[in-house]
Design a protein around this motif. Sequence first.
Motif, PDB file in Angstrom:
ATOM      1  N   GLN A 209     -51.123 -10.832 -12.600  1.00  0.00           N
ATOM      2  CA  GLN A 209     -51.512  -9.569 -13.235  1.00  0.00           C
ATOM      3  C   GLN A 209     -51.008  -8.335 -12.474  1.00  0.00           C
ATOM      4  N   SER A 210     -50.295  -8.564 -11.353  1.00  0.00           N
ATOM      5  CA  SER A 210     -49.779  -7.390 -10.631  1.00  0.00           C
ATOM      6  C   SER A 210     -48.706  -6.737 -11.492  1.00  0.00           C
ATOM      7  N   TYR A 211     -48.548  -5.443 -11.327  1.00  0.00           N
ATOM      8  CA  TYR A 211     -47.514  -4.748 -12.102  1.00  0.00           C
ATOM      9  C   TYR A 211     -46.118  -5.132 -11.612  1.00  0.00           C
ATOM     10  N   HIS A 212     -46.027  -5.492 -10.313  1.00  0.00           N
ATOM     11  CA  HIS A 212     -44.768  -6.004  -9.758  1.00  0.00           C
ATOM     12  C   HIS A 212     -44.279  -7.184 -10.621  1.00  0.00           C
ATOM     13  N   GLN A 213     -45.205  -8.096 -10.883  1.00  0.00           N
ATOM     14  CA  GLN A 213     -44.877  -9.307 -11.639  1.00  0.00           C
ATOM     15  C   GLN A 213     -44.682  -8.983 -13.126  1.00  0.00           C
ATOM     16  N   THR A 214     -45.584  -8.159 -13.655  1.00  0.00           N
ATOM     17  CA  THR A 214     -45.568  -7.841 -15.090  1.00  0.00           C
ATOM     18  C   THR A 214     -44.243  -7.210 -15.520  1.00  0.00           C
ATOM     19  N   ILE A 215     -43.771  -6.234 -14.757  1.00  0.00           N
ATOM     20  CA  ILE A 215     -42.553  -5.536 -15.196  1.00  0.00           C
ATOM     21  C   ILE A 215     -41.365  -6.495 -15.209  1.00  0.00           C
ATOM     22  N   ARG A 216     -41.383  -7.474 -14.292  1.00  0.00           N
ATOM     23  CA  ARG A 216     -40.294  -8.457 -14.281  1.00  0.00           C
ATOM     24  C   ARG A 216     -40.361  -9.341 -15.523  1.00  0.00           C
ATOM     25  N   GLU A 217     -41.591  -9.736 -15.844  1.00  0.00           N
ATOM     26  CA  GLU A 217     -41.768 -10.620 -17.001  1.00  0.00           C
ATOM     27  C   GLU A 217     -41.379  -9.946 -18.309  1.00  0.00           C
ATOM     28  N   VAL A 218     -41.788  -8.683 -18.451  1.00  0.00           N
ATOM     29  CA  VAL A 218     -41.596  -8.033 -19.751  1.00  0.00           C
ATOM     30  C   VAL A 218     -40.273  -7.296 -19.856  1.00  0.00           C
ATOM     31  N   PHE A 219     -39.621  -7.026 -18.724  1.00  0.00           N
ATOM     32  CA  PHE A 219     -38.410  -6.202 -18.825  1.00  0.00           C
ATOM     33  C   PHE A 219     -37.314  -6.570 -17.838  1.00  0.00           C
ATOM     34  N   THR A 220     -37.532  -6.335 -16.538  1.00  0.00           N
ATOM     35  CA  THR A 220     -36.372  -6.277 -15.646  1.00  0.00           C
ATOM     36  C   THR A 220     -35.687  -7.624 -15.393  1.00  0.00           C
ATOM     37  N   SER A 221     -36.426  -8.745 -15.577  1.00  0.00           N
ATOM     38  CA  SER A 221     -35.747 -10.031 -15.357  1.00  0.00           C
ATOM     39  C   SER A 221     -34.837 -10.373 -16.547  1.00  0.00           C
ATOM     40  N   HIS A 222     -34.917  -9.599 -17.635  1.00  0.00           N
ATOM     41  CA  HIS A 222     -34.108  -9.879 -18.830  1.00  0.00           C
ATOM     42  C   HIS A 222     -32.869  -8.988 -18.924  1.00  0.00           C
ATOM     43  N   ILE A 223     -32.696  -8.101 -17.943  1.00  0.00           N
ATOM     44  CA  ILE A 223     -31.533  -7.206 -17.954  1.00  0.00           C
ATOM     45  C   ILE A 223     -30.773  -7.358 -16.629  1.00  0.00           C
ATOM     46  N   ASP A 224     -29.701  -6.566 -16.476  1.00  0.00           N
ATOM     47  CA  ASP A 224     -28.837  -6.797 -15.302  1.00  0.00           C
ATOM     48  C   ASP A 224     -29.152  -5.871 -14.122  1.00  0.00           C
ATOM     49  N   ILE A 225     -30.391  -5.411 -14.023  1.00  0.00           N
ATOM     50  CA  ILE A 225     -30.749  -4.610 -12.840  1.00  0.00           C
ATOM     51  C   ILE A 225     -31.011  -5.578 -11.676  1.00  0.00           C
ATOM     52  N   ASP A 226     -30.555  -5.196 -10.489  1.00  0.00           N
ATOM     53  CA  ASP A 226     -30.787  -6.048  -9.328  1.00  0.00           C
ATOM     54  C   ASP A 226     -32.286  -6.081  -9.018  1.00  0.00           C
ATOM     55  N   ASP A 227     -32.826  -7.265  -8.781  1.00  0.00           N
ATOM     56  CA  ASP A 227     -34.277  -7.373  -8.533  1.00  0.00           C
ATOM     57  C   ASP A 227     -34.708  -6.509  -7.339  1.00  0.00           C
ATOM     58  N   SER A 228     -33.828  -6.411  -6.351  1.00  0.00           N
ATOM     59  CA  SER A 228     -34.194  -5.630  -5.159  1.00  0.00           C
ATOM     60  C   SER A 228     -34.196  -4.121  -5.445  1.00  0.00           C
ATOM     61  N   ALA A 229     -33.693  -3.740  -6.609  1.00  0.00           N
ATOM     62  CA  ALA A 229     -33.672  -2.313  -6.976  1.00  0.00           C
ATOM     63  C   ALA A 229     -34.896  -1.923  -7.801  1.00  0.00           C
ATOM     64  N   VAL A 230     -35.804  -2.885  -8.008  1.00  0.00           N
ATOM     65  CA  VAL A 230     -37.027  -2.607  -8.786  1.00  0.00           C
ATOM     66  C   VAL A 230     -38.194  -2.487  -7.802  1.00  0.00           C
ATOM     67  N   HIS A 231     -38.663  -1.270  -7.605  1.00  0.00           N
ATOM     68  CA  HIS A 231     -39.653  -0.987  -6.562  1.00  0.00           C
ATOM     69  C   HIS A 231     -41.042  -0.771  -7.134  1.00  0.00           C
TER      70      HIS A 231
END
Length: 265
Positions: free
Chosen positions: A76-98
Amino acid sequence: MEILIYPAAQVVARAAAEMIGLSAQRGATLGLATGATPLLTYQELIASYRRGELSFAQSKAFLLDEYVGLAPNHPQSYHQTIREVFTSHIDIDDSAVHSPDGAAERPWEQAQEYEQLIIDAGGIDLQLLGLGTNGHIAFNEPATSLSSTTRIETLHPQTVADNARYFSSVAEVPTHAITQGLGTILRSGHALLLATGKAKAEAVERLVEGPLSASCPASVLQLHPHATIIVDEAAAAGLANLDYYRYVQTHRPDWQGADGLPRLV
Ligand code: F6R
């Protein structure tokens, strides 16, 4: 403020995705919100990325907030949530998501470090925002200083109740969050707030037409030099000057802002 009214949440999402996409193409630093409202926008952006129309490879992202007490890998952390709903599905580097570390041993220092991280990154170019039913943006609850920076906020019982749907019980919802402040949000280049559904109508009315007041933290956007409020009909229903906002929208000029981006969708 730009007030844009569209017939339904899906159209709100398309308009928002178009603005975010234009920024991403320029390698903008994006401020991302969690919660239900931006989900359709994220789906639109993911679809554009999959069609090859968009790349986020040059972008960085900063989340608005994080629950205190939830480690980054908590579901339920927002760190995890944003990856699930958005950033893991696009080409942004994971280390660039703060995001702030909700499990940091010293949450106050963590908040200050996060504020500094945003400053060191050159600030946020486009900040996406949702709106709490009580008028909060990020987790800046009523009576927040209008110039606040990233810090720890006690969640309003209304916010805890609203967010209980993501947890198995209200008792599990954290009572505190590390949140970007209203001053942090005011420093973003462009603030883009989305609100949909009739539950948000009163907060939208207070944000757009109410007095500038810490009682409605979102009203601070009246001070932002470039704020866009995109709402659906249901969320716009309480606006006294609705006809004027529609008039502005239908008479929108085609020129671009100094940043080269279209000023209105
Ligand atoms: C989430 C956040 C909150 C939400 C707001 C609306 O990162 O900062 O301010 O944007 O609580 O939430 P939803 O969209 O779920 O109604």
